[in-house]
Design an enzyme around this catalytic site. Structure first.
Site, mmCIF file in Angstrom:
data_model
loop_
_atom_site.group_PDB
_atom_site.id
_atom_site.type_symbol
_atom_site.label_atom_id
_atom_site.label_comp_id
_atom_site.label_asym_id
_atom_site.label_seq_id
_atom_site.Cartn_x
_atom_site.Cartn_y
_atom_site.Cartn_z
ATOM 1 N N GLU A 24 0.809 -1.214 0.000
ATOM 2 C CA GLU A 24 0.000 0.000 0.000
ATOM 3 C C GLU A 24 0.845 1.268 0.000
ATOM 4 O OE1 GLU A 24 -2.659 3.183 0.680
ATOM 5 O OE2 GLU A 24 -0.964 2.699 1.974
ATOM 6 N N HIS A 35 -0.800 0.572 7.160
ATOM 7 C CA HIS A 35 -1.309 1.431 6.088
ATOM 8 C C HIS A 35 -0.145 2.302 5.591
ATOM 9 C CE1 HIS A 35 -5.375 3.352 4.744
ATOM 10 N NE2 HIS A 35 -4.496 3.344 3.769
ATOM 11 N N HIS A 68 -4.000 -0.056 12.013
ATOM 12 C CA HIS A 68 -5.425 -0.156 12.356
ATOM 13 C C HIS A 68 -5.663 -1.456 13.125
ATOM 14 C CE1 HIS A 68 -6.093 3.077 9.440
ATOM 15 N NE2 HIS A 68 -5.474 2.354 8.534
ATOM 16 N N ASN A 123 -4.803 7.724 7.452
ATOM 17 C CA ASN A 123 -4.394 7.066 6.207
ATOM 18 C C ASN A 123 -2.881 7.047 6.043
ATOM 19 O OD1 ASN A 123 -3.692 6.904 3.269
ATOM 20 N ND2 ASN A 123 -5.899 6.683 3.042
ATOM 21 N N ASN A 133 -5.484 12.007 1.340
ATOM 22 C CA ASN A 133 -4.889 10.672 1.304
ATOM 23 C C ASN A 133 -3.405 10.731 1.659
ATOM 24 O OD1 ASN A 133 -4.094 7.997 0.493
ATOM 25 N ND2 ASN A 133 -5.920 7.882 -0.768
ATOM 26 N N ASP A 184 -3.156 8.831 -4.666
ATOM 27 C CA ASP A 184 -3.110 8.080 -3.407
ATOM 28 C C ASP A 184 -1.862 8.535 -2.643
ATOM 29 O OD1 ASP A 184 -3.070 5.971 -1.392
ATOM 30 O OD2 ASP A 184 -4.428 4.855 -2.679
ATOM 31 N N ASN A 185 -0.872 7.679 -2.494
ATOM 32 C CA ASN A 185 0.322 8.058 -1.739
ATOM 33 C C ASN A 185 1.282 8.897 -2.575
ATOM 34 O OD1 ASN A 185 -0.111 6.756 0.869
ATOM 35 N ND2 ASN A 185 -0.019 4.843 -0.286
#
Length: 381
Positions: A60, A135, A154, A192, A246, A291-292
């Site tokens: 991720e 994450h 998480h 996130n 994000n 996203d990242n």
């Protein structure tokens, strides 16, 4: 008299219905670009690309040390418990300096078989923590040369956590050192990503708010996301009213914080002030759901793993083994906090790699991670 009253009531009802229609139509007009329903994604790559063997539950987020050793999170179940199959959260390393496969010749009575052995990636042993649902992550090296990895975690109890680990290269392990959790600190909703800016200081994104259903926030465009800051003692919010913030990262000179404002398909450029607070400098429209973010320490360019087809990533997230999602990598060149130009480095319709969430570059090579499935290595020519 009665007819007149009914007539007036009819007008009121029609007015209310028309008003509701206008509101719904306006919302649909707002989210139409985000859905990207008519967009076609064509495959292209910067060079030869291959999937990295052994990674089946995603990568991720990825972060890289100056020496080319990359760390990535795998086995994310987000939102926690939604996957239809069991996964185990892990942290791996990938060495950019030894990315290739070695060939071993095995002789048999019938033929010569060439086996491909790849030293990458390597799973890290986690000490001091029983389980991980990792994450976003971020690296920090102190003045002594020690390497620390901070990971958004998480746990199954519903907490939102950031865990700090010391990396031990000799034992290939991560030793747990500190936890910042929503149980002890406020302003941690659905975290996130994060970027570390000091020995125990970091910024983080609250992608969603716990008080509203996910679908309402995503499709209703409810901007309850935020950016938080942990100063080593306490948390605070430094940016509010964001729509699905994000990935987050920082410029090499540490003057500007970059946030992937995915709900509006843009990158926010924020001035970092001396007290840790942030002020908006400008925004960069990228036309896709970033996203990242990874920042090249030499050039300052932002590398973005992105989702060009919104509805595809929604379906993919519901069942990654069944649905595919288009992948995209962008490189945004920056100078003194200002946009210079942008290049699409890689794109795929989801057939080769699905759900790209991160991309890092190192010496003419690139790693591209996905939310739930695999990891790709590419030569960049």
């Amino acid at each position: 008299m009665q007819r007149s009253l009914l007539f007036r009531m009819g007008i009121v009802v029609k007015s209310v219905l028309f008003g509701m229609f206008v509101i719904v139509a306006f919302r649909l007009w707002q989210i139409a670009p985000m859905l990207a329903i008519g967009r076609t994604v064509y495959h292209h790559s910067p060079g030869h690309c291959r999937l990295v063997e052994g990674i089946e539950n995603g990568a991720e987020d990825i972060a890289t040390l100056p020496n080319g050793l990359a760390f990535f999170s795998s086995g994310l179940d987000f939102p926690a418990g939604h996957l239809k199959y069991p996964v185990t959260g892990k942290i791996y390393t990938f060495d950019f300096n030894h990315p290739g496969s070695s060939f071993v010749i095995v002789y048999t009575n019938i033929a010569i078989i060439i086996k491909i052995l790849d030293e990458n990636p390597k799973e890290l042993t986690i000490e001091g923590l029983s389980s991980m649902n990792p994450h976003g992550l971020s690296l920090w090296q102190n003045d002594k040369g020690d390497t620390y990895l901070f990971v958004v975690n998480h746990p199954p109890n519903g907490e939102e956590c950031v865990d700090k680990f010391l990396f031990d290269a000799k034992t290939n392990s991560l030793v747990h050192k500190m936890r910042v959790s929503s149980t002890e600190h406020g302003f941690m909703e659905v975290v996130n990503d994060l970027v570390v800016v000091g020995d125990n200081q970091f910024y983080y994104t609250n992608f969603l708010h716990k008080q509203l259903p996910v679908a309402v926030q995503k499709f209703g465009m409810i901007a309850w996301g935020s950016v938080g800051y942990f100063d080593g003692q306490k948390t605070s919010l430094v940016q509010k009213g964001l729509l699905l913030p994000n990935g987050i990262n920082i410029s090499p000179d540490m003057k500007y914080v970059y946030v992937s404002h995915s709900g509006h398909a843009e990158i926010l450029v924020l001035n970092r002030l001396s007290d840790g607070s942030l002020s908006l400098k400008n925004s960069i429209q990228i036309g896709t759901r970033g996203d990242n973010l990874d920042v090249d320490p030499i050039t300052g360019s932002i590398w973005i793993g992105a989702h060009p087809k919104f509805m595809q990533i929604v379906r993919y997230a519901s069942d990654p083994n069944t649905y595919k999602s288009a992948s995209q990598v962008l490189r945004v060149n920056m100078k003194d906090g200002h946009f210079v130009n942008m290049t699409e480095v890689f794109a795929d319709d989801g057939s080769f790699i699905s759900g790209s969430s991160s991309a890092v570059y190192y010496k003419h090579a690139m790693l591209v991670g996905t939310v739930f499935t695999n990891l790709m290595y590419c030569e960049v020519k």
